[in-house]
Motif scaffolding. Sequence first.
Motif, PDB file in Angstrom:
ATOM      1  N   ALA A  36       2.454  11.530   0.356  1.00 47.87           N
ATOM      2  CA  ALA A  36       2.532  10.629  -0.790  1.00 47.87           C
ATOM      3  C   ALA A  36       2.042  11.298  -2.072  1.00 47.87           C
ATOM      4  CB  ALA A  36       1.752   9.352  -0.519  1.00 47.87           C
ATOM      5  N   ALA A  37       0.956  12.070  -1.980  1.00 48.14           N
ATOM      6  CA  ALA A  37       0.420  12.738  -3.172  1.00 48.14           C
ATOM      7  C   ALA A  37       1.434  13.714  -3.747  1.00 48.14           C
ATOM      8  CB  ALA A  37      -0.875  13.466  -2.826  1.00 48.14           C
ATOM      9  N   ALA A  38       2.135  14.419  -2.854  1.00 49.81           N
ATOM     10  CA  ALA A  38       3.150  15.354  -3.322  1.00 49.81           C
ATOM     11  C   ALA A  38       4.303  14.606  -3.988  1.00 49.81           C
ATOM     12  CB  ALA A  38       3.663  16.192  -2.150  1.00 49.81           C
ATOM     13  N   ARG A  39       4.654  13.440  -3.454  1.00 49.08           N
ATOM     14  CA  ARG A  39       5.727  12.646  -4.055  1.00 49.08           C
ATOM     15  C   ARG A  39       5.336  12.195  -5.468  1.00 49.08           C
ATOM     16  NH1 ARG A  39       9.613  10.700  -0.351  1.00 49.08           N
ATOM     17  NH2 ARG A  39       9.890  12.363   1.172  1.00 49.08           N
ATOM     18  N   TRP A  40       4.089  11.777  -5.631  1.00 43.86           N
ATOM     19  CA  TRP A  40       3.617  11.405  -6.964  1.00 43.86           C
ATOM     20  C   TRP A  40       3.731  12.590  -7.927  1.00 43.86           C
ATOM     21  CZ3 TRP A  40       2.405   6.969  -9.334  1.00 43.86           C
ATOM     22  CH2 TRP A  40       2.136   5.839  -8.563  1.00 43.86           C
ATOM     23  N   ALA A  41       3.339  13.766  -7.459  1.00 44.66           N
ATOM     24  CA  ALA A  41       3.290  14.942  -8.326  1.00 44.66           C
ATOM     25  C   ALA A  41       4.667  15.342  -8.825  1.00 44.66           C
ATOM     26  CB  ALA A  41       2.638  16.109  -7.579  1.00 44.66           C
ATOM     27  N   GLU A  42       5.703  15.174  -8.012  1.00 43.00           N
ATOM     28  CA  GLU A  42       7.043  15.615  -8.414  1.00 43.00           C
ATOM     29  C   GLU A  42       7.833  14.515  -9.121  1.00 43.00           C
ATOM     30  OE1 GLU A  42       9.159  16.785  -4.926  1.00 43.00           O
ATOM     31  OE2 GLU A  42       9.239  14.740  -4.088  1.00 43.00           O
ATOM     32  N   SER A  43       7.261  13.316  -9.214  1.00 44.78           N
ATOM     33  CA  SER A  43       7.952  12.187  -9.831  1.00 44.78           C
ATOM     34  C   SER A  43       7.384  11.886 -11.213  1.00 44.78           C
ATOM     35  CB  SER A  43       7.818  10.949  -8.934  1.00 44.78           C
ATOM     36  OG  SER A  43       8.379  11.178  -7.646  1.00 44.78           O
ATOM     37  N   HIS A  44       8.080  11.017 -11.941  1.00 46.67           N
ATOM     38  CA  HIS A  44       7.597  10.570 -13.249  1.00 46.67           C
ATOM     39  C   HIS A  44       6.703   9.359 -13.009  1.00 46.67           C
ATOM     40  CE1 HIS A  44       7.479  10.180 -17.531  1.00 46.67           C
ATOM     41  NE2 HIS A  44       8.030   8.975 -17.519  1.00 46.67           N
ATOM     42  N   ALA A  45       5.398   9.579 -13.064  1.00 47.66           N
ATOM     43  CA  ALA A  45       4.425   8.577 -12.632  1.00 47.66           C
ATOM     44  C   ALA A  45       4.580   7.220 -13.329  1.00 47.66           C
ATOM     45  CB  ALA A  45       3.004   9.116 -12.816  1.00 47.66           C
ATOM     46  N   PRO A  46       4.783   7.164 -14.663  1.00 52.05           N
ATOM     47  CA  PRO A  46       4.939   5.837 -15.284  1.00 52.05           C
ATOM     48  C   PRO A  46       6.141   5.066 -14.730  1.00 52.05           C
ATOM     49  CG  PRO A  46       4.465   7.504 -16.943  1.00 52.05           C
ATOM     50  CD  PRO A  46       4.743   8.238 -15.676  1.00 52.05           C
ATOM     51  N   LEU A  47       7.215   5.787 -14.385  1.00 50.96           N
ATOM     52  CA  LEU A  47       8.376   5.119 -13.801  1.00 50.96           C
ATOM     53  C   LEU A  47       8.055   4.623 -12.393  1.00 50.96           C
ATOM     54  CD1 LEU A  47      11.379   4.316 -13.856  1.00 50.96           C
ATOM     55  CD2 LEU A  47      11.908   6.620 -13.008  1.00 50.96           C
TER      56      LEU A  47
ATOM     57  N   GLU B  31       5.226   3.636 -11.292  1.00 47.87           N
ATOM     58  CA  GLU B  31       4.429   2.432 -11.461  1.00 47.87           C
ATOM     59  C   GLU B  31       5.295   1.238 -11.863  1.00 47.87           C
ATOM     60  OE1 GLU B  31       1.539   1.960 -10.556  1.00 47.87           O
ATOM     61  OE2 GLU B  31       0.278   3.736 -10.790  1.00 47.87           O
ATOM     62  N   ARG B  32       6.286   1.495 -12.710  1.00 41.88           N
ATOM     63  CA  ARG B  32       7.174   0.405 -13.146  1.00 41.88           C
ATOM     64  C   ARG B  32       7.968  -0.137 -11.958  1.00 41.88           C
ATOM     65  NH1 ARG B  32       9.522  -3.334 -13.659  1.00 41.88           N
ATOM     66  NH2 ARG B  32      11.116  -3.982 -15.165  1.00 41.88           N
ATOM     67  N   ILE B  33       8.505   0.741 -11.118  1.00 40.06           N
ATOM     68  CA  ILE B  33       9.282   0.282  -9.971  1.00 40.06           C
ATOM     69  C   ILE B  33       8.367  -0.398  -8.950  1.00 40.06           C
ATOM     70  CG2 ILE B  33      10.845   0.980  -8.123  1.00 40.06           C
ATOM     71  CD1 ILE B  33      11.672   3.366  -9.849  1.00 40.06           C
ATOM     72  N   ARG B  34       7.204   0.187  -8.742  1.00 42.08           N
ATOM     73  CA  ARG B  34       6.250  -0.426  -7.805  1.00 42.08           C
ATOM     74  C   ARG B  34       5.897  -1.840  -8.254  1.00 42.08           C
ATOM     75  NH1 ARG B  34       0.096   1.800  -6.579  1.00 42.08           N
ATOM     76  NH2 ARG B  34      -0.512   0.151  -5.101  1.00 42.08           N
ATOM     77  N   ASP B  35       5.709  -2.024  -9.546  1.00 42.63           N
ATOM     78  CA  ASP B  35       5.381  -3.342 -10.080  1.00 42.63           C
ATOM     79  C   ASP B  35       6.514  -4.327  -9.810  1.00 42.63           C
ATOM     80  OD1 ASP B  35       3.692  -5.119 -11.869  1.00 42.63           O
ATOM     81  OD2 ASP B  35       5.543  -5.077 -13.026  1.00 42.63           O
ATOM     82  N   ALA B  36       7.777  -3.863  -9.980  1.00 44.07           N
ATOM     83  CA  ALA B  36       8.933  -4.728  -9.715  1.00 44.07           C
ATOM     84  C   ALA B  36       8.968  -5.149  -8.249  1.00 44.07           C
ATOM     85  CB  ALA B  36      10.219  -4.010 -10.092  1.00 44.07           C
ATOM     86  N   ILE B  37       8.635  -4.217  -7.360  1.00 41.64           N
ATOM     87  CA  ILE B  37       8.610  -4.526  -5.926  1.00 41.64           C
ATOM     88  C   ILE B  37       7.518  -5.545  -5.612  1.00 41.64           C
ATOM     89  CG2 ILE B  37       8.091  -3.556  -3.650  1.00 41.64           C
ATOM     90  CD1 ILE B  37       9.451  -0.962  -4.619  1.00 41.64           C
ATOM     91  N   GLU B  38       6.334  -5.322  -6.166  1.00 43.91           N
ATOM     92  CA  GLU B  38       5.215  -6.204  -5.848  1.00 43.91           C
ATOM     93  C   GLU B  38       5.392  -7.598  -6.442  1.00 43.91           C
ATOM     94  OE1 GLU B  38       1.868  -3.916  -7.143  1.00 43.91           O
ATOM     95  OE2 GLU B  38       1.752  -2.793  -5.256  1.00 43.91           O
ATOM     96  N   ARG B  39       6.156  -7.693  -7.514  1.00 43.60           N
ATOM     97  CA  ARG B  39       6.417  -8.995  -8.113  1.00 43.60           C
ATOM     98  C   ARG B  39       7.534  -9.749  -7.405  1.00 43.60           C
ATOM     99  NH1 ARG B  39       4.566  -9.993 -13.391  1.00 43.60           N
ATOM    100  NH2 ARG B  39       3.282  -8.308 -14.255  1.00 43.60           N
ATOM    101  N   ALA B  40       8.357  -9.034  -6.640  1.00 43.38           N
ATOM    102  CA  ALA B  40       9.471  -9.673  -5.933  1.00 43.38           C
ATOM    103  C   ALA B  40       8.932 -10.600  -4.848  1.00 43.38           C
ATOM    104  CB  ALA B  40      10.375  -8.610  -5.328  1.00 43.38           C
TER     105      ALA B  40
ATOM    106  N   GLY C 276      13.100   4.163 -21.850  1.00 42.25           N
ATOM    107  CA  GLY C 276      11.925   4.987 -22.080  1.00 42.25           C
ATOM    108  C   GLY C 276      11.371   5.687 -20.858  1.00 42.25           C
ATOM    109  N   LEU C 277      11.843   5.323 -19.657  1.00 42.93           N
ATOM    110  CA  LEU C 277      11.266   5.866 -18.436  1.00 42.93           C
ATOM    111  C   LEU C 277      12.293   6.479 -17.489  1.00 42.93           C
ATOM    112  CD1 LEU C 277       8.770   2.970 -17.543  1.00 42.93           C
ATOM    113  CD2 LEU C 277       8.223   5.157 -18.637  1.00 42.93           C
TER     114      LEU C 277
END
Length: 413
Positions: free
Chosen positions: A19-30, A32-41, A60-61
Amino acid sequence: MGAVRTTGPLGTQPAPAAAAARWAESHAPLVERIRDAIERAPEGRIPFARFMQLALYEPGLGYYRRRSDRATRTGDFLTAPETDPIFGHALARQLEEMWQRLGRPEPFVLRDHGAGTGALGTSVLAGLRLDASPLAEALRYEPVESGPERRRAIEAAFAAAGLGEQLRWADPTTPFVGCLVANELLDALPVHRLARIAGRLVELHVTWRESWFADEPGPLSDERLEPALAASGLQLAEGECAEVSLAAIDWLQRVAPTLERGFLLIIDYGGPAAALHARMPAGTLRTYRGHHAGDDPYRAVGEQDLTAHVETGALERAAAEAGLTLLGRTTQAEFLAGLELGELLVSRRARPDVGEAGHRDARNAVLRFLDPQAMGRFAVLVFARGVAAEPPLLGLRFRLPASDPTPAPGGSP
């Protein structure tokens, strides 16, 4: 796919240590935005189409919203217009014939959906000037792109080429006369992923599990999905997966009314559903980063392209419902052969402004455009409104018969 599989086809669940490696290679603000959409569903999951929409187009993301150099040699992929301007020169010859068929209207609008860098527009206009075509003055190029960064890049490219007067930003819902082109656009529209698991047709949703994204089978999120799959003729076997692009159908039905009179040209990798599924029973979803293909959509989130092959039968059905006439279907290799791409390459070598390196680049590009294992297998569909279907356009001289249900399948770029 470099991760532990779940029960779903193409489904992945990274080990906690990854998971840490996935965070490092991804755009972190994006992320978080997708994670928020999932958690709000309500169910703690979203359809993959929603994930893809956010990953690629979130303002922007998203992957396409942060940089304008994705489709470049230093980016992640190249479309045909960005590979070499000879592609646009060949297309200019087809546009010239279309203009003549329409009675030489002024202006003749080339509305380019998903214009990217604007390379198609600059190369088409340059080709028309080389051919001394009167369409060079009558053509108005209308790119359809979102985001100020991309718009600025297109404006800069047209200014550098001395073509600024023929660039026009217009409301894409405005009716026009001319040609609407979608070159490698529809493959990047969001798709729903359907699978058969334990004998049931389910949709693969995206959830957040063990600190990263993961597939989660669930009920279909849109009532149109099952009829769309049935219309394609596909019968998924246990464990098989297929994509349905409601977004592509919606796009076509949205843009068709804007074509007052003229042509709709679609070029993309894809083909009939049966042919695609026979080659890729686990689905056609692919990723592109640094000109390398992958198949894990949950890696490098926001830093890699997501695409799926286009199901051409769905587009033909949607176009018919929208009142458009199918003039022909073919492959990119046959389309360009009809436009005498080889002759263009020969004539280019004789030009004093094209050096040996320029000719070599063009020759290599032509080989790729025609290669049946590369861009040559791309599907080409031409629709029209208010135009006679016969005789065939130059690019459709080698079109596939209207009765043939299985034109050459699309290939990976």
